[in-house]
Design an enzyme around this catalytic site. Structure first.
Site, mmCIF file in Angstrom:
data_model
loop_
_atom_site.group_PDB
_atom_site.id
_atom_site.type_symbol
_atom_site.label_atom_id
_atom_site.label_comp_id
_atom_site.label_asym_id
_atom_site.label_seq_id
_atom_site.Cartn_x
_atom_site.Cartn_y
_atom_site.Cartn_z
ATOM 1 N N TYR A 72 115.286 4.655 3.423
ATOM 2 C CA TYR A 72 116.686 5.091 3.504
ATOM 3 C C TYR A 72 117.457 4.621 2.271
ATOM 4 O O TYR A 72 118.233 5.359 1.689
ATOM 5 C CB TYR A 72 117.334 4.532 4.770
ATOM 6 C CG TYR A 72 118.695 5.132 5.060
ATOM 7 C CD1 TYR A 72 118.826 6.192 5.963
ATOM 8 C CD2 TYR A 72 119.834 4.664 4.420
ATOM 9 C CE1 TYR A 72 120.064 6.754 6.211
ATOM 10 C CE2 TYR A 72 121.077 5.232 4.666
ATOM 11 C CZ TYR A 72 121.193 6.269 5.570
ATOM 12 O OH TYR A 72 122.408 6.840 5.822
ATOM 13 N N PHE A 124 130.521 30.708 -10.950
ATOM 14 C CA PHE A 124 129.693 31.260 -9.873
ATOM 15 C C PHE A 124 130.498 31.270 -8.562
ATOM 16 O O PHE A 124 131.414 30.467 -8.392
ATOM 17 C CB PHE A 124 128.403 30.436 -9.725
ATOM 18 C CG PHE A 124 127.496 30.994 -8.668
ATOM 19 C CD1 PHE A 124 126.896 32.231 -8.844
ATOM 20 C CD2 PHE A 124 127.273 30.311 -7.478
ATOM 21 C CE1 PHE A 124 126.089 32.772 -7.851
ATOM 22 C CE2 PHE A 124 126.464 30.848 -6.487
ATOM 23 C CZ PHE A 124 125.873 32.081 -6.683
ATOM 24 N N ASP A 125 130.141 32.163 -7.644
ATOM 25 C CA ASP A 125 130.876 32.352 -6.374
ATOM 26 C C ASP A 125 131.162 31.057 -5.614
ATOM 27 O O ASP A 125 132.258 30.845 -5.122
ATOM 28 C CB ASP A 125 130.102 33.214 -5.373
ATOM 29 C CG ASP A 125 129.548 34.467 -5.945
ATOM 30 O OD1 ASP A 125 129.240 34.481 -7.149
ATOM 31 O OD2 ASP A 125 129.411 35.431 -5.202
ATOM 32 N N ASP A 215 127.855 23.419 -15.219
ATOM 33 C CA ASP A 215 127.060 23.867 -14.069
ATOM 34 C C ASP A 215 125.700 24.207 -14.665
ATOM 35 O O ASP A 215 125.542 25.224 -15.330
ATOM 36 C CB ASP A 215 127.732 25.089 -13.424
ATOM 37 C CG ASP A 215 126.880 25.728 -12.334
ATOM 38 O OD1 ASP A 215 125.661 25.416 -12.258
ATOM 39 O OD2 ASP A 215 127.404 26.542 -11.575
ATOM 40 N N ALA A 217 122.647 24.905 -13.412
ATOM 41 C CA ALA A 217 121.581 25.516 -12.598
ATOM 42 C C ALA A 217 120.444 26.096 -13.460
ATOM 43 O O ALA A 217 119.275 25.913 -13.147
ATOM 44 C CB ALA A 217 122.173 26.594 -11.692
ATOM 45 N N LYS A 258 116.884 26.212 -9.074
ATOM 46 C CA LYS A 258 116.606 27.115 -10.198
ATOM 47 C C LYS A 258 115.727 26.369 -11.211
ATOM 48 O O LYS A 258 114.540 26.246 -11.004
ATOM 49 C CB LYS A 258 117.924 27.596 -10.832
ATOM 50 C CG LYS A 258 118.667 28.656 -10.018
ATOM 51 C CD LYS A 258 119.529 28.053 -8.958
ATOM 52 C CE LYS A 258 120.492 29.042 -8.344
ATOM 53 N NZ LYS A 258 121.194 28.450 -7.201
ATOM 54 N N HIS A 450 129.364 40.107 2.319
ATOM 55 C CA HIS A 450 128.098 40.783 1.998
ATOM 56 C C HIS A 450 126.904 40.199 2.739
ATOM 57 O O HIS A 450 125.922 40.882 2.966
ATOM 58 C CB HIS A 450 127.855 40.796 0.484
ATOM 59 C CG HIS A 450 127.725 39.436 -0.132
ATOM 60 N ND1 HIS A 450 128.781 38.574 -0.270
ATOM 61 C CD2 HIS A 450 126.648 38.783 -0.626
ATOM 62 C CE1 HIS A 450 128.365 37.465 -0.838
ATOM 63 N NE2 HIS A 450 127.069 37.552 -1.055
HETATM 64 N N1 F0G Z 1 125.853 27.650 -9.737
HETATM 65 C C1 F0G Z 1 125.186 28.757 -10.118
HETATM 66 C C2 F0G Z 1 125.314 29.246 -11.524
HETATM 67 C C3 F0G Z 1 124.398 29.444 -9.192
HETATM 68 O O1 F0G Z 1 123.752 30.551 -9.575
HETATM 69 C C4 F0G Z 1 124.292 28.949 -7.873
HETATM 70 C C5 F0G Z 1 123.469 29.634 -6.871
HETATM 71 C C6 F0G Z 1 124.991 27.778 -7.537
HETATM 72 C C7 F0G Z 1 125.771 27.158 -8.500
HETATM 73 C C8 F0G Z 1 124.954 27.207 -6.139
HETATM 74 O O2 F0G Z 1 123.761 26.560 -5.953
HETATM 75 O O3 F0G Z 1 122.624 27.837 -4.105
HETATM 76 O O4 F0G Z 1 121.914 25.525 -4.725
HETATM 77 O O5 F0G Z 1 124.051 25.892 -3.560
HETATM 78 N N2 F0G Z 1 122.976 30.782 -7.028
HETATM 79 C C9 F0G Z 1 122.085 31.505 -6.130
HETATM 80 C C10 F0G Z 1 121.878 32.908 -6.635
HETATM 81 C C11 F0G Z 1 122.459 31.461 -4.707
HETATM 82 O O6 F0G Z 1 121.197 33.694 -5.932
HETATM 83 O O7 F0G Z 1 122.340 33.247 -7.716
HETATM 84 P P1 F0G Z 1 123.052 26.456 -4.491
#
Ligand code: F0G
Length: 463
Positions: A72, A124-125, A215, A217, A258, A450
């Site tokens: 832990y 990103f969204d 960010d 990813a 990613k 969506h």
């Molecule tokens: N930032 C970027 C640029 C992303 O593409 C994503 C996720 C996230 C943050 C969030 O990360 O999914 O680990 O919580 N992208 C996925 C996609 C979902 O299909 O493009 P997460």
């Protein structure tokens, strides 16, 4: 002639695909209410829904899983990951989280408050969601080329420095908790940010007393594009490029699903100890204790190996060239896609593919469904469905780009799979003039619709 490439690994284990018929897919998609998220995985032959958490791990990663330390507190897997993150990114402090959006949640809990402004290149969204959830505003300062589908500008992920400086000048630094640069920029097509731009953004942010976060990813793919497109970096080792990129930032959020080459996980990297300490409290509340966050010890071990594997030249060449190959095969049929080809995905322009389908009938969703029916390939709509309704007027929003994203999982599919995808798309392209109607929504959620939307086909002109 360009030298050919091959993957720096071979296959040790396989997973069978169920080869379905068109009639089966017709039935399945109808039952899924024309929403590709509702399909079961065996109903999809080639799954390009996302490159997130869908990659294949190496035997080295699986071996590391066996030696995970599930303590832990004080887990050696944490210490090992901390060392790896320091070595790859240069950040001394880090917190593990269960995925990328969790990293955003923890970091923004410390830094973002109501009324704030967070500028960046097309967030990103989930990033935008976490900013707006705190009643702050994400301001898109992307270069104009980012929205010009045919522009071959090599760094469409760049920020327009004049747009950014205007925001920084017109608002007090107390209202701008950070600038966020997304590497590569998923929203505008998996497009990279140049080192020159990152350097300039960092300089500007510092001048106005604002932090810069990355960010990260798809940071490794971004480094590959810097090496192959930016003068002066042709011979720079990938790891040195990565260190320089992160060197301009005060911290990072990471979706390890990613370029971490693992199926789940994320983290936050910090340069400042004080900020790390503040974030720790939220990490403990939302994710877990400091030394595991949202992750199992074994998964932290796999991530340590994954971060090293994804930052090698051989891996990155095979990865990006496979995506480019898909883009090239599709383009050769005359099908319009976003250029240059992205690092993780190819984005098909649905507005030019299906010009007869009105925007109100969701051309990109229609195209995604047609591609599924034709070839059992699952992509994802990045268009009006995903853009949701305007929160005030409740009218559909129609973003500049209406595309189908074909995201390629890492180390999973062969070039033959890519060929099948391109051929499937070509079959739809050949009958595009017969596709005159799209989809109509019968049920939707108020936000992020969506994922769960239910649709029917429009069969004749709606009144
Ligand atoms: N930032 C970027 C640029 C992303 O593409 C994503 C996720 C996230 C943050 C969030 O990360 O999914 O680990 O919580 N992208 C996925 C996609 C979902 O299909 O493009 P997460």
């Amino acid at each position: 002639m360009e030298r050919s490439y091959f993957e720096p690994y071979k296959t040790k284990m396989t997973e069978p695909l169920y080869l379905s018929s068109g009639a089966e897919r017709e039935e399945w998609i109808r039952r899924a209410k024309y929403n590709l998220f509702n399909l079961r995985s065996h109903q999809v032959m080639i799954d390009l829904l996302t490159d997130s958490g869908t990659g294949a791990m190496s035997d080295r990663q699986w071996a590391a899983i066996m030696t995970g330390d599930e303590s832990y507190a004080g887990s050696s897997s944490y210490e090992h990951l901390k060392e790896t993150i320091r070595e790859i990114t240069g950040f001394d402090y880090f917190l593990p989280t269960h995925q990328g959006r969790a990293a955003e949640n923890v970091l923004f809990s410390v830094l973002v408050k109501s009324g704030d402004i967070v500028p960046g290149n097309s967030h990103f969204d989930t990033t935008k969601g976490h900013i707006e959830f705190r009643k702050a505003r994400a301001v898109d300062c992307s270069v104009d080329e980012a929205f010009e589908i045919d522009s071959d500008f090599p760094f469409k992920g760049n920020v327009d420095l004049a747009k950014l400086e205007k925001i920084l000048k017109e608002n007090p630094s107390s209202k701008i908790p950070m600038v966020i640069m997304t590497l590569t920029c998923n929203t505008t097509g998996g497009q990279p940010v140049s080192m020159e731009n990152l350097r300039a953004v960092s300089h500007l942010a510092r001048k106005y007393g604002v932090r810069l976060f990355i960010d990260g990813a798809r940071f490794a793919e971004n480094a590959w594009f810097i090496r192959t497109r930016e003068p002066g970096y042709e011979k720079t080792p990938v790891r040195d490029i990565v260190r320089e990129m992160f060197g301009y930032a005060d911290g990072m959020t990471m979706s390890s699903k990613k370029d971490g080459l693992v199926n789940i996980g994320g983290f936050i990297g910090f340069r400042e100890e004080e900020l790390f300490r503040l974030a720790t409290t939220f990490n403990i509340m939302f994710e877990g204790f400091i030394t595991y966050g949202g992750m199992a010890g074994r998964d932290m071990n796999a991530l340590s190996v994954g971060l090293k594997e994804s930052t090698t030249l051989e891996y990155l060449e095979a990865r990006t060239r496979q995506v480019a190959l898909l883009g090239e095969m599709i383009s050769q049929y005359g099908i319009p896609v976003i250029r240059p080809y992205g690092g993780h995905a190819i984005f098909v322009d649905a507005l030019r593919f299906l010009p007869h389908v009105p925007r109100e009938e969701f051309p990109a969703q229609t195209l995604a469904v047609e591609l599924y029916l034709e070839a059992g390939v699952r992509g994802v709509e990045i268009g009006a469905l995903m853009a949701d309704r305007d929160p005030v007027t409740r009218k559909n929003r129609f973003p500049a780009l209406e595309t189908v994203r074909l995201a390629v999982p890492r180390r999973v599919y062969s070039d033959n799979h890519m060929r099948a995808v391109a051929e499937g798309l070509k079959q739809v392209w050949d009958r595009r003039d017969t596709i005159r109607h799209g989809m109509r929504i019968v049920r939707e959620a108020p936000i992020l619709r969506h994922f769960t939307v239910e649709l029917v086909r429009v069969t004749k002109k709606e009144p």
